[in-house]
Design an enzyme around this catalytic site. Structure first.
Site, short mmCIF file in Angstrom:
data_model
loop_
_atom_site.label_atom_id
_atom_site.label_comp_id
_atom_site.label_asym_id
_atom_site.label_seq_id
_atom_site.Cartn_x
_atom_site.Cartn_y
_atom_site.Cartn_z
N GLY A 15 -6.03 7.35 2.85
CA GLY A 15 -5.05 7.99 1.98
C GLY A 15 -5.77 8.87 0.96
O GLY A 15 -6.99 8.86 0.84
N GLY A 16 -4.98 9.65 0.24
CA GLY A 16 -5.51 10.41 -0.88
C GLY A 16 -6.30 11.65 -0.53
O GLY A 16 -6.99 12.21 -1.38
N MET A 30 -3.31 3.81 14.52
CA MET A 30 -4.56 4.56 14.64
C MET A 30 -5.57 3.61 15.27
O MET A 30 -6.47 3.07 14.61
CB MET A 30 -5.01 5.06 13.26
CG MET A 30 -4.20 6.27 12.80
SD MET A 30 -4.27 6.52 11.03
CE MET A 30 -3.01 5.35 10.54
N SER A 49 3.85 5.38 2.62
CA SER A 49 2.83 4.65 3.37
C SER A 49 2.27 3.52 2.52
O SER A 49 1.71 3.76 1.44
CB SER A 49 1.69 5.59 3.76
OG SER A 49 0.57 4.81 4.17
N MET A 107 -4.92 0.39 11.50
CA MET A 107 -6.22 1.00 11.82
C MET A 107 -7.17 -0.09 12.33
O MET A 107 -7.20 -1.19 11.78
CB MET A 107 -6.83 1.63 10.57
CG MET A 107 -5.93 2.65 9.90
SD MET A 107 -6.82 3.45 8.55
CE MET A 107 -5.51 4.43 7.81
N HIS A 130 6.27 3.31 6.12
CA HIS A 130 5.22 3.74 7.05
C HIS A 130 4.06 2.74 6.97
O HIS A 130 3.51 2.50 5.90
CB HIS A 130 4.77 5.14 6.65
CG HIS A 130 3.80 5.78 7.59
ND1 HIS A 130 4.18 6.43 8.75
CD2 HIS A 130 2.45 5.89 7.54
CE1 HIS A 130 3.12 6.91 9.36
NE2 HIS A 130 2.04 6.59 8.65
N ASP A 169 0.36 1.89 8.36
CA ASP A 169 -0.81 2.46 9.02
C ASP A 169 -1.70 1.34 9.57
O ASP A 169 -2.42 0.67 8.83
CB ASP A 169 -1.62 3.29 8.01
CG ASP A 169 -0.93 4.60 7.68
OD1 ASP A 169 -0.59 5.34 8.62
OD2 ASP A 169 -0.73 4.87 6.48
N ASP A 179 2.13 13.74 8.02
CA ASP A 179 1.47 12.59 7.41
C ASP A 179 0.12 13.03 6.87
O ASP A 179 -0.76 13.46 7.64
CB ASP A 179 1.30 11.51 8.48
CG ASP A 179 0.69 10.22 7.93
OD1 ASP A 179 0.49 10.12 6.71
OD2 ASP A 179 0.42 9.33 8.76
N MET A 225 -0.51 15.18 12.07
CA MET A 225 -1.41 14.76 10.98
C MET A 225 -1.82 15.98 10.16
O MET A 225 -2.31 16.97 10.71
CB MET A 225 -2.67 14.08 11.53
CG MET A 225 -2.47 12.70 12.14
SD MET A 225 -1.85 11.42 11.05
CE MET A 225 -2.98 11.45 9.67
N HIS A 261 2.47 3.37 12.46
CA HIS A 261 1.55 4.43 12.91
C HIS A 261 0.26 3.77 13.35
O HIS A 261 -0.52 3.29 12.53
CB HIS A 261 1.33 5.39 11.72
CG HIS A 261 0.34 6.48 12.00
ND1 HIS A 261 -0.20 7.26 11.00
CD2 HIS A 261 -0.21 6.95 13.16
CE1 HIS A 261 -1.04 8.14 11.52
NE2 HIS A 261 -1.07 7.97 12.83
N SER A 300 -0.20 8.14 -1.53
CA SER A 300 -0.64 8.15 -2.92
C SER A 300 0.37 8.82 -3.85
O SER A 300 0.51 8.41 -5.00
CB SER A 300 -2.02 8.80 -3.03
OG SER A 300 -2.10 9.95 -2.24
C1 DX5 Z 1 -3.90 8.46 6.93
C2 DX5 Z 1 -2.58 7.74 7.07
C3 DX5 Z 1 -1.56 8.18 6.09
C4 DX5 Z 1 -1.94 7.96 4.64
C5 DX5 Z 1 -1.29 9.03 3.83
O1 DX5 Z 1 -4.68 8.21 8.03
O2 DX5 Z 1 -2.04 7.94 8.35
O3 DX5 Z 1 -0.31 7.58 6.38
O4 DX5 Z 1 -1.54 6.73 4.14
O5 DX5 Z 1 -1.71 8.90 2.50
P1 DX5 Z 1 -1.58 10.10 1.48
O6 DX5 Z 1 -0.11 10.40 1.34
O7 DX5 Z 1 -2.18 9.55 0.23
O8 DX5 Z 1 -2.34 11.26 2.04
ZN ZN Z 2 0.04 7.28 8.74
#
Ligand code: DX5
Ligand code: ZN
Length: 220
Positions: A142-143, A66, A8, A35, A31, A33, A173, A135, A64, A196
């Site tokens: 992330g993280g 969101m 991602s 948002m 990937h 994201d 994810d 999810m 993806h 991450s």
């Molecule tokens: C969170 C995202 C993920 C995110 C995952 O809302 O959809 O794709 O980047 O990051 P890690 O692998 O750090 O949890």
């Molecule tokens: Zn994602």
């Protein structure tokens, strides 16, 4: 079959996107994201950025979304030629119609389920989708830590897909690391998003290879 690893770029350096896309050139898909600061309390990229990432990336994009109102906004990502476009079940008004539109535009259609969303309503609808994204964190950042309590959803999806003979990809994810990826693979996932744990590694290519081999040994 080997497990698919989709890093991602939420964890990439946004000022060095081209360099970071090259760091993950051995990934299966990139990937992305998207948002909108409404569906989730965070804001990332829109279609212009996705278009440039697609033009620059050696690897096809797994988008993806969101965002609120994907019925209105998702088709434009398919029109850009993105490999797959996944929208959230909680946000879509007419998910089947939208999935059919995405497929007609040439993209693989995905539906995403946030941790609190029940999977039951989707088990008989699998032929309408090319992938289901489960999810394993609350969407937005992330993280975060992997939520093992959602694993029964993957098990139910894998059983339904096997029973129906449907070749739907099951994606996880959030919080995917070397420690958690085998839990998700055991539960039935075949496609793994990792932010991450890939970009935080000194050698992103080695991190991808490590995740892929760990998961591949546990695929169904
Ligand atoms: C969170 C995202 C993920 C995110 C995952 O809302 O959809 O794709 O980047 O990051 P890690 O692998 O750090 O949890
Ligand atoms: Zn994602």
């Amino acid at each position: 079959m080997a497990a698919r690893i989709n890093p991602s770029i939420l964890s990439a350096d946004f000022a060095n996107m081209q360099r970071d896309l090259e760091r993950i050139s051995t990934a299966d898909y990139v990937h992305v994201d998207v948002m909108d600061n409404h569906f989730v309390p965070n804001l990332t990229f829109g279609p212009q950025m996705v278009e440039r990432v697609q033009a620059t990336s050696p690897v096809p994009l797994d988008v993806h979304l969101m965002i609120e109102d994907p019925d209105r906004w998702a088709p434009q990502y398919a029109e850009l030629g993105c490999f797959s476009v996944t929208f959230h079940a909680e946000a879509a008004t007419a998910p089947i119609t939208l999935a059919r539109t995405l497929r007609k535009l040439g993209a693989r259609a995905g539906i995403a389920l946030s941790p609190k969303t029940d999977v039951g309503a989707y088990l008989e609808l699998l032929p309408e989708f090319d992938q289901v994204l489960v999810m394993t964190v609350e969407p937005g950042f992330g993280g975060q830590s992997f939520l093992p309590h959602v694993m029964p959803k993957l098990t139910a999806l894998r059983q339904a897909a096997t029973r129906q003979g449907t070749d739907v990809w099951l994606q996880v994810d959030g919080g995917v690391t070397l420690d958690t990826i085998t839990i998700a693979a055991d539960a039935g996932a075949d496609t793994f998003v990792a932010g991450s744990s890939v970009f935080g590694a000194d050698d992103a290519g080695a991190a991808i290879a490590g995740l892929r081999s760990a998961a591949s040994a546990h695929l169904h």
